[in-house]
Design a protein around this motif. Structure first.
Motif, PDB file in Angstrom:
ATOM      1  N   ALA A  15      73.103  -4.368 -55.224  1.00 50.52           N
ATOM      2  CA  ALA A  15      73.568  -3.144 -55.912  1.00 50.52           C
ATOM      3  C   ALA A  15      73.808  -2.047 -54.872  1.00 50.52           C
TER       4      ALA A  15
ATOM      5  N   GLY B  77      78.234  -9.229 -56.507  1.00 48.82           N
ATOM      6  CA  GLY B  77      76.939  -9.703 -57.013  1.00 48.82           C
ATOM      7  C   GLY B  77      77.106 -10.962 -57.856  1.00 48.82           C
TER       8      GLY B  77
ATOM      9  N   LEU C 106      71.101   5.078 -54.453  1.00 51.31           N
ATOM     10  CA  LEU C 106      71.719   3.831 -54.932  1.00 51.31           C
ATOM     11  C   LEU C 106      71.708   2.730 -53.868  1.00 51.31           C
ATOM     12  N   ASN C 107      71.921   3.106 -52.614  1.00 46.82           N
ATOM     13  CA  ASN C 107      72.050   2.057 -51.588  1.00 46.82           C
ATOM     14  C   ASN C 107      70.736   1.717 -50.888  1.00 46.82           C
TER      15      ASN C 107
ATOM     16  N   GLY D 106      78.712  -6.794 -60.917  1.00 50.16           N
ATOM     17  CA  GLY D 106      79.843  -6.461 -60.052  1.00 50.16           C
ATOM     18  C   GLY D 106      80.440  -7.719 -59.440  1.00 50.16           C
TER      19      GLY D 106
ATOM     20  N   ILE E 140      86.368  -5.699 -48.960  1.00 45.68           N
ATOM     21  CA  ILE E 140      86.532  -6.851 -49.845  1.00 45.68           C
ATOM     22  C   ILE E 140      87.138  -6.264 -51.114  1.00 45.68           C
TER      23      ILE E 140
ATOM     24  N   LYS F 234      74.118   3.124 -45.677  1.00 44.43           N
ATOM     25  CA  LYS F 234      74.163   1.714 -45.277  1.00 44.43           C
ATOM     26  C   LYS F 234      73.521   1.518 -43.901  1.00 44.43           C
TER      27      LYS F 234
ATOM     28  N   LEU G 136      72.694  -6.099 -48.752  1.00 44.18           N
ATOM     29  CA  LEU G 136      74.120  -5.808 -48.561  1.00 44.18           C
ATOM     30  C   LEU G 136      74.226  -4.528 -47.756  1.00 44.18           C
TER      31      LEU G 136
ATOM     32  N   ARG H  64      86.587  -2.022 -57.594  1.00 44.48           N
ATOM     33  CA  ARG H  64      86.193  -0.689 -57.138  1.00 44.48           C
ATOM     34  C   ARG H  64      86.865  -0.347 -55.805  1.00 44.48           C
TER      35      ARG H  64
HETATM   36  N1  LIG Z   1      83.516  -4.438 -51.771  1.00 44.44           N
HETATM   37  C1  LIG Z   1      83.447  -4.110 -50.504  1.00 44.44           C
HETATM   38  O1  LIG Z   1      84.453  -3.960 -49.798  1.00 44.44           O
HETATM   39  C2  LIG Z   1      82.094  -3.900 -49.856  1.00 44.44           C
HETATM   40  C3  LIG Z   1      82.064  -3.762 -48.469  1.00 44.44           C
HETATM   41  C4  LIG Z   1      80.824  -3.569 -47.849  1.00 44.44           C
HETATM   42  C5  LIG Z   1      79.678  -3.530 -48.604  1.00 44.44           C
HETATM   43  N2  LIG Z   1      79.752  -3.648 -49.960  1.00 44.44           N
HETATM   44  C6  LIG Z   1      78.500  -3.583 -50.716  1.00 44.44           C
HETATM   45  O2  LIG Z   1      78.401  -4.726 -51.543  1.00 44.44           O
HETATM   46  C7  LIG Z   1      77.688  -4.394 -52.736  1.00 44.44           C
HETATM   47  C8  LIG Z   1      78.504  -4.774 -53.973  1.00 44.44           C
HETATM   48  O3  LIG Z   1      79.767  -4.126 -53.915  1.00 44.44           O
HETATM   49  P1  LIG Z   1      80.893  -4.282 -55.026  1.00 44.44           P
HETATM   50  O4  LIG Z   1      82.170  -3.903 -54.379  1.00 44.44           O
HETATM   51  O5  LIG Z   1      80.765  -5.604 -55.714  1.00 44.44           O
HETATM   52  O6  LIG Z   1      80.467  -3.089 -55.995  1.00 44.44           O
HETATM   53  P2  LIG Z   1      80.583  -2.968 -57.576  1.00 44.44           P
HETATM   54  O7  LIG Z   1      80.585  -1.501 -57.873  1.00 44.44           O
HETATM   55  O8  LIG Z   1      81.692  -3.815 -58.098  1.00 44.44           O
HETATM   56  O9  LIG Z   1      79.202  -3.599 -58.071  1.00 44.44           O
HETATM   57  C9  LIG Z   1      77.994  -2.912 -57.969  1.00 44.44           C
HETATM   58  C10 LIG Z   1      77.161  -3.265 -59.185  1.00 44.44           C
HETATM   59  O10 LIG Z   1      75.925  -2.523 -59.084  1.00 44.44           O
HETATM   60  C11 LIG Z   1      75.605  -2.044 -60.375  1.00 44.44           C
HETATM   61  N3  LIG Z   1      74.772  -0.852 -60.289  1.00 44.44           N
HETATM   62  C12 LIG Z   1      75.132   0.374 -59.844  1.00 44.44           C
HETATM   63  N4  LIG Z   1      74.108   1.236 -59.988  1.00 44.44           N
HETATM   64  C13 LIG Z   1      73.079   0.530 -60.521  1.00 44.44           C
HETATM   65  C14 LIG Z   1      71.757   0.869 -60.922  1.00 44.44           C
HETATM   66  N5  LIG Z   1      71.284   2.121 -60.809  1.00 44.44           N
HETATM   67  N6  LIG Z   1      70.976  -0.086 -61.459  1.00 44.44           N
HETATM   68  C15 LIG Z   1      71.452  -1.352 -61.609  1.00 44.44           C
HETATM   69  N7  LIG Z   1      72.689  -1.730 -61.267  1.00 44.44           N
HETATM   70  C16 LIG Z   1      73.498  -0.798 -60.721  1.00 44.44           C
HETATM   71  C17 LIG Z   1      76.940  -1.703 -61.020  1.00 44.44           C
HETATM   72  O11 LIG Z   1      76.834  -1.653 -62.441  1.00 44.44           O
HETATM   73  C18 LIG Z   1      77.819  -2.836 -60.510  1.00 44.44           C
HETATM   74  O12 LIG Z   1      77.840  -3.925 -61.419  1.00 44.44           O
HETATM   75  C19 LIG Z   1      77.369  -2.905 -52.626  1.00 44.44           C
HETATM   76  O13 LIG Z   1      76.095  -2.736 -52.063  1.00 44.44           O
HETATM   77  C20 LIG Z   1      78.424  -2.402 -51.671  1.00 44.44           C
HETATM   78  O14 LIG Z   1      78.048  -1.212 -51.032  1.00 44.44           O
HETATM   79  C21 LIG Z   1      80.934  -3.844 -50.597  1.00 44.44           C
END
Ligand SMILES: NC(=O)c1ccc[n+]([C@@H]2O[C@H](COP(=O)([O-])OP(=O)(O)OC[C@H]3O[C@@H](n4cnc5c(N)ncnc54)[C@H](O)[C@@H]3O)[C@@H](O)[C@H]2O)c1
Length: 261
Positions: free
Chosen positions: A95, A25, A119-120, A22, A195, A166, A146, A199
């Motif tokens: 993740a 990550g 998942l979280n 992602g 961010i 979360k 995260l 997604r």
């Molecule tokens: N983007 C934001 O605004 C934001 C804000 C706050 C928190 N977060 C947290 O940051 C983290 C990353 O967010 P993101 O926006 O890059 O999400 P994203 O969906 O782009 O990336 C998440 C990654 O986790 C992988 N994944 C999902 N289920 C899985 C599993 N069962 N096994 C292995 N891999 C798995 C997915 O394939 C994906 O590549 C998450 O924990 C999200 O909750 C994101």
């Protein structure tokens, strides 16, 4: 990344980043590696790992396709990393996500809750359990989870299951800090606001009309959303020796959008 900040402070360190295919990550894994760490990158999305890190992977990134929902797979993959690296110093439980589930409580099913919490929260629990023994044994470790602004202040785009999951990640982090501090392992969480990963951008545009989106952004003291480097830089700080006295911290990364004393 800001060139001035480039250092090799993680030379000799070994890291794991989950959900590394992602946007966030991948940015975190690349930041740690750019500062000298060898990084194991896990995701269930094999193609995504190839896109982010190249199909060969090279010496720096140790790629594994792992579905974190399976404790057996996590344990097996962890044994592979410990074997290849001889230990792990930094674990980033990245993740996670809201799984595109409905925004409103009455629209969310029991299954939505179970899967979102799995998942979280449980993925972070499984991964941490797989490495914390080795880190404690070595007397050194950094666990960085995260979390999210959603888990502390609620969310404009994600529903109650994600916010609660979360929030639980935050509490898990504090509990780790308490239990493993005496073993030399720190545990902290970063709490990003929006961010615009692929997604999140889709969800943001789907959930909030343009006028509302503009008003919300304007009300942020820094007047913009965060970018990937804002998060990867904070994770790198918490993983570094500059943060050696910081544990049990839930670090808001939201431009001042939500603040607490
Ligand atoms: N983007 C934001 O605004 C934001 C804000 C706050 C928190 N977060 C947290 O940051 C983290 C990353 O967010 P993101 O926006 O890059 O999400 P994203 O969906 O782009 O990336 C998440 C990654 O986790 C992988 N994944 C999902 N289920 C899985 C599993 N069962 N096994 C292995 N891999 C798995 C997915 O394939 C994906 O590549 C998450 O924990 C999200 O909750 C994101």
């Amino acid at each position: 990344m800001n060139d001035v900040s480039i250092s090799q402070r993680f030379r000799g360190r070994r890291a794991l980043v989950t959900g590394a295919a992602g946007d966030l990550g991948a940015a975190i894994a690349k930041r740690l590696s750019s500062e000298g760490a060898r990084v194991a990158v896990w995701d269930k999305n094999s193609n995504g790992l190839d896109i982010a890190f190249g199909s060969a992977g090279g010496d720096t990134f140790l790629k594994s396709v792992v579905d974190l929902r399976s404790e057996r797979d996590v344990k097996q993959a962890a044994a592979g990393v410990l074997d290849a690296f001889g230990g792990v110093d930094i674990v980033v439980n990245n993740a996670g996500g809201a799984l595109d589930r409905p925004y409103y409580l009455l629209d969310q099913t029991e299954e939505d809750w179970v899967q979102t919490i799995d998942l979280n929260l449980y993925t972070a629990v499984r991964v941490t359990k797989a490495f914390i023994g080795a880190m404690s044994g070595a007397g050194y470790g950094r666990v960085i989870n995260l979390g999210s602004k959603a888990g502390r202040y609620s969310s404009y785009i994600d529903g109650p299951a994600y916010c609660a999951a979360k929030g639980a990640v935050h509490a898990f982090t504090l509990s780790l800090a308490m239990e493993f501090g005496p073993k030399g392992v720190t545990a902290n969480a970063v709490l990003p606001g929006l961010i615009m990963t692929e997604r999140v951008r889709k969800l943001w545009e789907f959930r909030r009309p343009l006028v509302e989106r503009e008003a919300i952004k304007k009300a942020i003291p820094l007047q913009h959303h965060g970018d990937l480097e804002d998060i990867s830089g904070a994770v790198a700080f918490l993983a570094s020796d500059d943060a050696k006295f910081i544990t049990g911290t839930l670090l808001d990364l939201n431009g001042g959008q939500s603040m607490a004393t």
